[in-house]
Scaffold this motif. Sequence first.
Motif, PDB file in Angstrom:
ATOM      1  N   ALA A  34      -2.300  -1.866   5.683  1.00 56.84           N
ATOM      2  CA  ALA A  34      -1.903  -3.210   6.141  1.00 56.84           C
ATOM      3  C   ALA A  34      -2.282  -3.376   7.609  1.00 56.84           C
ATOM      4  O   ALA A  34      -2.439  -2.401   8.351  1.00 56.84           O
ATOM      5  CB  ALA A  34      -0.416  -3.417   5.922  1.00 56.84           C
ATOM      6  N   ARG A  35      -2.425  -4.624   8.023  1.00 57.77           N
ATOM      7  CA  ARG A  35      -3.021  -4.869   9.335  1.00 57.77           C
ATOM      8  C   ARG A  35      -2.070  -4.647  10.513  1.00 57.77           C
ATOM      9  O   ARG A  35      -2.503  -4.739  11.650  1.00 57.77           O
ATOM     10  CB  ARG A  35      -3.599  -6.280   9.367  1.00 57.77           C
ATOM     11  N   ASP A  36      -0.800  -4.347  10.234  1.00 57.65           N
ATOM     12  CA  ASP A  36       0.045  -3.937  11.365  1.00 57.65           C
ATOM     13  C   ASP A  36      -0.432  -2.586  11.894  1.00 57.65           C
ATOM     14  O   ASP A  36      -0.202  -2.252  13.051  1.00 57.65           O
ATOM     15  CB  ASP A  36       1.521  -3.850  10.976  1.00 57.65           C
ATOM     16  N   MET A  37      -1.105  -1.796  11.034  1.00 54.84           N
ATOM     17  CA  MET A  37      -1.531  -0.443  11.425  1.00 54.84           C
ATOM     18  C   MET A  37      -2.463  -0.484  12.640  1.00 54.84           C
ATOM     19  O   MET A  37      -2.319   0.288  13.577  1.00 54.84           O
ATOM     20  CB  MET A  37      -2.205   0.224  10.216  1.00 54.84           C
ATOM     21  N   ASP A  82       0.820  -1.226   0.000  1.00 51.38           N
ATOM     22  CA  ASP A  82       0.000   0.000   0.000  1.00 51.38           C
ATOM     23  C   ASP A  82       0.848   1.268   0.000  1.00 51.38           C
ATOM     24  O   ASP A  82       0.315   2.374   0.069  1.00 51.38           O
ATOM     25  CB  ASP A  82      -0.979  -0.003   1.177  1.00 51.38           C
ATOM     26  N   ARG A  83       2.157   1.108  -0.069  1.00 49.20           N
ATOM     27  CA  ARG A  83       3.082   2.248  -0.151  1.00 49.20           C
ATOM     28  C   ARG A  83       2.873   3.249   0.996  1.00 49.20           C
ATOM     29  O   ARG A  83       2.857   4.459   0.805  1.00 49.20           O
ATOM     30  CB  ARG A  83       2.956   2.957  -1.508  1.00 49.20           C
ATOM     31  N   VAL A  91     -10.892  -0.984   9.798  1.00 46.00           N
ATOM     32  CA  VAL A  91     -11.506  -1.752   8.701  1.00 46.00           C
ATOM     33  C   VAL A  91     -12.119  -0.803   7.664  1.00 46.00           C
ATOM     34  O   VAL A  91     -11.914  -0.958   6.454  1.00 46.00           O
ATOM     35  CB  VAL A  91     -12.555  -2.729   9.288  1.00 46.00           C
ATOM     36  N   LEU A  92     -12.850   0.207   8.140  1.00 44.49           N
ATOM     37  CA  LEU A  92     -13.498   1.142   7.204  1.00 44.49           C
ATOM     38  C   LEU A  92     -12.471   1.901   6.372  1.00 44.49           C
ATOM     39  O   LEU A  92     -12.702   2.179   5.191  1.00 44.49           O
ATOM     40  CB  LEU A  92     -14.372   2.139   7.981  1.00 44.49           C
ATOM     41  N   LEU A  93     -11.345   2.215   6.998  1.00 42.09           N
ATOM     42  CA  LEU A  93     -10.332   2.992   6.269  1.00 42.09           C
ATOM     43  C   LEU A  93      -9.767   2.230   5.077  1.00 42.09           C
ATOM     44  O   LEU A  93      -9.242   2.832   4.141  1.00 42.09           O
ATOM     45  CB  LEU A  93      -9.210   3.425   7.223  1.00 42.09           C
ATOM     46  N   ARG A  94      -9.910   0.918   5.090  1.00 40.29           N
ATOM     47  CA  ARG A  94      -9.435   0.136   3.940  1.00 40.29           C
ATOM     48  C   ARG A  94     -10.241   0.479   2.682  1.00 40.29           C
ATOM     49  O   ARG A  94      -9.822   0.185   1.572  1.00 40.29           O
ATOM     50  CB  ARG A  94      -9.539  -1.367   4.235  1.00 40.29           C
ATOM     51  N   ALA A 125       2.272   7.562  11.275  1.00 38.14           N
ATOM     52  CA  ALA A 125       3.595   8.107  10.943  1.00 38.14           C
ATOM     53  C   ALA A 125       4.659   7.013  11.022  1.00 38.14           C
ATOM     54  O   ALA A 125       5.571   6.959  10.183  1.00 38.14           O
ATOM     55  CB  ALA A 125       3.930   9.256  11.891  1.00 38.14           C
ATOM     56  N   ALA A 126       4.524   6.121  11.994  1.00 35.13           N
ATOM     57  CA  ALA A 126       5.531   5.064  12.163  1.00 35.13           C
ATOM     58  C   ALA A 126       5.508   4.092  10.989  1.00 35.13           C
ATOM     59  O   ALA A 126       6.555   3.685  10.483  1.00 35.13           O
ATOM     60  CB  ALA A 126       5.294   4.329  13.481  1.00 35.13           C
ATOM     61  N   GLN A 127       4.305   3.717  10.531  1.00 31.67           N
ATOM     62  CA  GLN A 127       4.272   2.775   9.402  1.00 31.67           C
ATOM     63  C   GLN A 127       4.673   3.479   8.100  1.00 31.67           C
ATOM     64  O   GLN A 127       5.279   2.887   7.238  1.00 31.67           O
ATOM     65  CB  GLN A 127       2.919   2.042   9.310  1.00 31.67           C
ATOM     66  N   LEU A 128       4.354   4.783   7.991  1.00 30.98           N
ATOM     67  CA  LEU A 128       4.746   5.525   6.790  1.00 30.98           C
ATOM     68  C   LEU A 128       6.270   5.645   6.710  1.00 30.98           C
ATOM     69  O   LEU A 128       6.857   5.572   5.632  1.00 30.98           O
ATOM     70  CB  LEU A 128       4.097   6.917   6.794  1.00 30.98           C
ATOM     71  N   ALA A 129       6.885   5.798   7.878  1.00 32.91           N
ATOM     72  CA  ALA A 129       8.348   5.947   7.916  1.00 32.91           C
ATOM     73  C   ALA A 129       9.043   4.709   7.348  1.00 32.91           C
ATOM     74  O   ALA A 129      10.140   4.804   6.798  1.00 32.91           O
ATOM     75  CB  ALA A 129       8.803   6.212   9.349  1.00 32.91           C
ATOM     76  N   VAL A 130       8.400   3.560   7.453  1.00 34.98           N
ATOM     77  CA  VAL A 130       8.988   2.344   6.876  1.00 34.98           C
ATOM     78  C   VAL A 130       9.062   2.501   5.357  1.00 34.98           C
ATOM     79  O   VAL A 130      10.050   2.126   4.720  1.00 34.98           O
ATOM     80  CB  VAL A 130       8.150   1.091   7.231  1.00 34.98           C
TER      81      VAL A 130
END
Length: 217
Positions: A19-22, A13-14, A170-173, A204-209
């Motif tokens: 993704a479900r870690d979020m 998802d760039r 879930v809705l945000l997907r 922010a943490a997942q985006l930083a990846v």
Amino acid sequence: MIPTITAFEQSPDRGRGLARDMRVRWALEEAGQPYEVRLVPFGAMKEPAHRALHPFGQIPTYEEGDLVLFESGVIVFHIAQSHAGLLPDDANARARAITWMFAALNSVEPPILDLVIAKLVEGDKPWAKERLPLVQERIRARLGELSRRLGDAEWLDGAFSAGDLMMVAVLLRLKPSGMLDEYPTLAGYAARGEARAAYKRAFAAQLAVFTGKPASG
Ligand SMILES: N[C@@H](CCC(=O)N[C@@H](CS)C(=O)NCC(=O)O)C(=O)O
């Protein structure tokens, strides 16, 4: 003890937080629980070492001492049970919040997942064009029902809970499809979730990846 979760090394998802870690990161942030992240390359996900943690070779997983969990639902539930703030103290209210977690995962996420599959995985199949409206119809039916239940309430059952966290995640997907915007009540509900400080830190943490730059703030 600081738990370790797993996430995609390169999320498809760039960095859009789909993704479900979020949802696990968000729960940990709501709980004020520091955590570590082990990024898993696609090649390693189906290898025995990762399958020992997750039988289906997926992310996220959660390790805390001897405890190893997989399935984002149970991970969020475990975090919510072990920390204050994500589940009400009153037994009935707690059971209702847990019900919303299950509803998000079992009644709302499946049709949304069907849409992802219909578009990304089965989009080139000869029957894809015929199937898509059926999938969208099922999503709209669910969203209409959920929207009517939420009404003008801020959250699904009193104060924000793990039930809302899961439902919003879930809705945000659905956001990339534009379908969420057809339901202003639910779009507003999801936006309230996104506005939470804990959500923003997790995002922010997942985006930083993806960006390779450390999360700021
Ligand atoms: N029901 C599981 C689903 C886990 C799942 O589908 N994870 C995706 C990422 S969001 C994954 O690892 N996909 C890669 C694959 O299945 O190979 C959960 O909620 O944790």
